[in-house]
Write a protein that holds these residues in place. Structure first.
Motif, PDB file in Angstrom:
ATOM      1  N   SER A  51      38.771  41.914  17.230  1.00 18.29           N
ATOM      2  CA  SER A  51      38.824  42.157  15.794  1.00 18.29           C
ATOM      3  C   SER A  51      40.018  43.084  15.626  1.00 18.29           C
ATOM      4  O   SER A  51      40.011  44.201  16.153  1.00 18.29           O
ATOM      5  N   TYR A  52      41.041  42.632  14.935  1.00 20.57           N
ATOM      6  CA  TYR A  52      42.351  43.283  15.108  1.00 20.57           C
ATOM      7  C   TYR A  52      43.270  43.072  13.903  1.00 20.57           C
ATOM      8  O   TYR A  52      43.084  42.128  13.124  1.00 20.57           O
ATOM      9  N   PRO A  53      44.282  43.922  13.764  1.00 25.12           N
ATOM     10  CA  PRO A  53      45.273  43.751  12.698  1.00 25.12           C
ATOM     11  C   PRO A  53      46.304  42.683  13.089  1.00 25.12           C
ATOM     12  O   PRO A  53      46.561  42.467  14.268  1.00 25.12           O
ATOM     13  N   TYR A  84      52.365  45.279   8.903  1.00 20.10           N
ATOM     14  CA  TYR A  84      50.930  45.018   8.826  1.00 20.10           C
ATOM     15  C   TYR A  84      50.614  44.070   7.669  1.00 20.10           C
ATOM     16  O   TYR A  84      51.051  44.286   6.548  1.00 20.10           O
ATOM     17  N   GLU A 106      41.843  50.615  19.317  1.00 17.68           N
ATOM     18  CA  GLU A 106      42.717  50.194  18.232  1.00 17.68           C
ATOM     19  C   GLU A 106      44.171  50.491  18.567  1.00 17.68           C
ATOM     20  O   GLU A 106      44.476  51.446  19.282  1.00 17.68           O
ATOM     21  N   ASP A 114      43.745  41.887   8.573  1.00 21.42           N
ATOM     22  CA  ASP A 114      42.900  41.959   9.767  1.00 21.42           C
ATOM     23  C   ASP A 114      42.194  40.637   9.980  1.00 21.42           C
ATOM     24  O   ASP A 114      41.958  39.888   9.034  1.00 21.42           O
ATOM     25  N   LYS A 115      41.853  40.348  11.201  1.00 26.46           N
ATOM     26  CA  LYS A 115      41.030  39.172  11.466  1.00 26.46           C
ATOM     27  C   LYS A 115      40.131  39.410  12.668  1.00 26.46           C
ATOM     28  O   LYS A 115      40.330  40.346  13.456  1.00 26.46           O
ATOM     29  N   THR A 116      39.114  38.567  12.768  1.00 27.61           N
ATOM     30  CA  THR A 116      38.174  38.619  13.881  1.00 27.61           C
ATOM     31  C   THR A 116      38.132  37.229  14.505  1.00 27.61           C
ATOM     32  O   THR A 116      38.006  36.235  13.783  1.00 27.61           O
ATOM     33  N   GLN A 156      38.733  38.874   8.193  1.00 32.66           N
ATOM     34  CA  GLN A 156      38.426  40.287   7.942  1.00 32.66           C
ATOM     35  C   GLN A 156      38.049  40.981   9.252  1.00 32.66           C
ATOM     36  O   GLN A 156      37.802  40.333  10.260  1.00 32.66           O
ATOM     37  N   LYS A 157      38.024  42.298   9.194  1.00 34.67           N
ATOM     38  CA  LYS A 157      37.620  43.109  10.337  1.00 34.67           C
ATOM     39  C   LYS A 157      36.134  42.939  10.621  1.00 34.67           C
ATOM     40  O   LYS A 157      35.358  42.649   9.706  1.00 34.67           O
ATOM     41  N   MET A 158      35.754  43.156  11.849  1.00 39.01           N
ATOM     42  CA  MET A 158      34.326  43.202  12.208  1.00 39.01           C
ATOM     43  C   MET A 158      33.659  44.264  11.335  1.00 39.01           C
ATOM     44  O   MET A 158      34.168  45.376  11.190  1.00 39.01           O
ATOM     45  N   ASP A 159      32.538  43.898  10.707  1.00 40.36           N
ATOM     46  CA  ASP A 159      31.809  44.852   9.869  1.00 40.36           C
ATOM     47  C   ASP A 159      30.464  45.166  10.528  1.00 40.36           C
ATOM     48  O   ASP A 159      30.204  44.733  11.661  1.00 40.36           O
TER      49      ASP A 159
END
Lengths: 282, 282
Positions: free
Chosen positions: B276-278, B194, B186, B197-199, B250-253
């Motif tokens: 998967s990142y901001p 900021y 990260e 987040d996205k993937t 969204q972030k990886m869950d």
């Protein structure tokens, strides 16, 4: 027939136009908007500009300009492989390995990264505004130990010798060019390069919601309309609002595509037919 | 921290890096592959290259190089507005309307088409390899009646005077840059920029068939995973075979995204998580 294209002379756009329309009267324009405007105001009958993966033009600019500024119909498409060659002045033909500087457009140099990395470990790269400008420079400096990366048309135009052909890293790399016209008349070309038909739509969703795109694609999927391209583009309203460019691999018909469009409009989508046209592979 | 970026100095990529990482040690690279390679071989810790809508780089090249050559993870994204300004040597500050030639990158000139068309009807346009190269040229020729179109960083770097700010045609135009790193760690930046987040996934379909994409999107739609970008790209195997680049907002869950990926793989799709990142908006 007068055809405008994104110049300068002997670029990949010129090569595509010359292959497709060998007897046309060609006019080079400096930017994509200028070329499209020239069609709109009647200076030329057809305009050819890059749509995808181009070396010379900004792809997004073409679609944005057609959607927001000059809504000309797309009447045809040319798909051309990108083939990059290393060329020198004939004077350097025998000892081309000794060249110390390589001139080209930065994207062309990036496309030949692997070849250059192994063959010219110590060469210096000089960026020009186009591959053809690089070829021109090399032709004008016969005694400098320099080479250009450009297409075969530039080699011929500027009297250079191709010493290593097809030095690009990926064979599958193609550029797409669209042909625009003022009126939506068929091209009626009898060309052996004809490869099929497609219909291009712009679809704007009512709002950014989970699954909205999925719902839109349902309208095409259950009719077995095959999509060969889909691309989301940010809309004028800023980040987070999108429209989609979709290619269907058939001509506009009387039932299926109009039916899908009618349903999408009933769902509050905005749909615009950018063209239904033949494509040619050169 | 050492950060590589697609140069030259004072371009839009440099502006994005400098805004995001004001205290970094910056290294300019000439091409996208060279910048990515520099991260891979440890010359720099992070690399910043354009991904979309860029003036300086070929968008497709970034994704192709990450997928086929150097599979580095994306660890962040910077979204920057494209703001073009007209600038002259301070000597010409008072009579900038008299300039006869305008220097810039051809895409920048195309982006300011409307302003130029109305303000400088008779000016000649000279294309340079980058907006910052244009600013440099103008600074080195103080007595020529010329102007450059470039960003504010180039104006500062080369001591030029901005005489007309924000001359670009569309306000909504943004460039996206991605940050790549050798290890998928990260970024851990405490930044007020900021924005979320996205993937990003690469999905290759088993074969080109009507409705295949629709089926793929079903896996995301029923889980209410919102897609903010979707783009089809021709695969290595040639025309007619595609892979897709998809952004999920969204972030990886632990459950939803891995579940969708497992289903797609069961359907013979190839799925690769590119990151998967901001993301940060500057």
């Amino acid at each position: 027939m007068k055809i405008g294209y994104l110049g300068p002379k002997a670029t990949f756009t010129d090569l595509a136009v010359t292959t497709m329309f060998p007897f046309a009267e060609k006019y080079a324009y400096d930017t994509i908007p200028e070329c499209i405007d020239a069609v709109s105001n009647g200076e030329v009958e057809l305009g050819v500009v890059p749509l995808e993966n181009a070396l010379e033009g900004s792809v997004n600019l073409t679609i944005d300009y057609l959607i927001h500024e000059q809504p000309l119909p797309i009447v045809g498409e040319i798909i051309a492989p990108i083939q990059q060659h290393l060329m020198v002045h004939p004077y350097y033909k025998e000892h081309w390995n000794d060249v110390r500087e390589i001139y080209s457009h930065s994207h062309a140099i990036a496309q030949c990264h692997k070849f250059l990395h192994t063959t010219f470990k110590k060469a210096k790269y000089v960026y020009m505004t186009s591959t053809s400008a690089a070829a021109k420079f090399v032709s004008e400096h016969p005694h400098l130990p320099i080479a250009a990366i450009a297409n075969e048309m530039a080699a011929k135009e500027y009297g250079l010798e191709i010493v290593k052909a097809n030095i690009h890293d990926y064979d599958y790399n193609h550029t797409r060019f669209i042909i625009v016209r003022k009126q939506n008349e068929e091209l009626s070309l009898q060309s052996t390069l004809y490869a099929g038909d497609k219909t291009t739509l712009m679809i704007a969703l009512p709002k950014d919601q989970a699954g909205a795109l999925h719902q839109v694609l349902s309208a095409f999927a259950w009719r077995r309309l095959n999509l060969t391209k889909i691309e989301s583009r940010p809309a004028k309203t800023g980040l987070g609002n999108y429209f989609f460019i979709i290619d269907i691999d058939q001509k506009m018909d009387d039932v299926l595509i109009p039916g899908a469009i009618a349903e999408l409009e009933a769902l509050d989508c905005t749909v615009q037919v950018l063209g239904s046209y033949p494509y040619y592979i050169i």
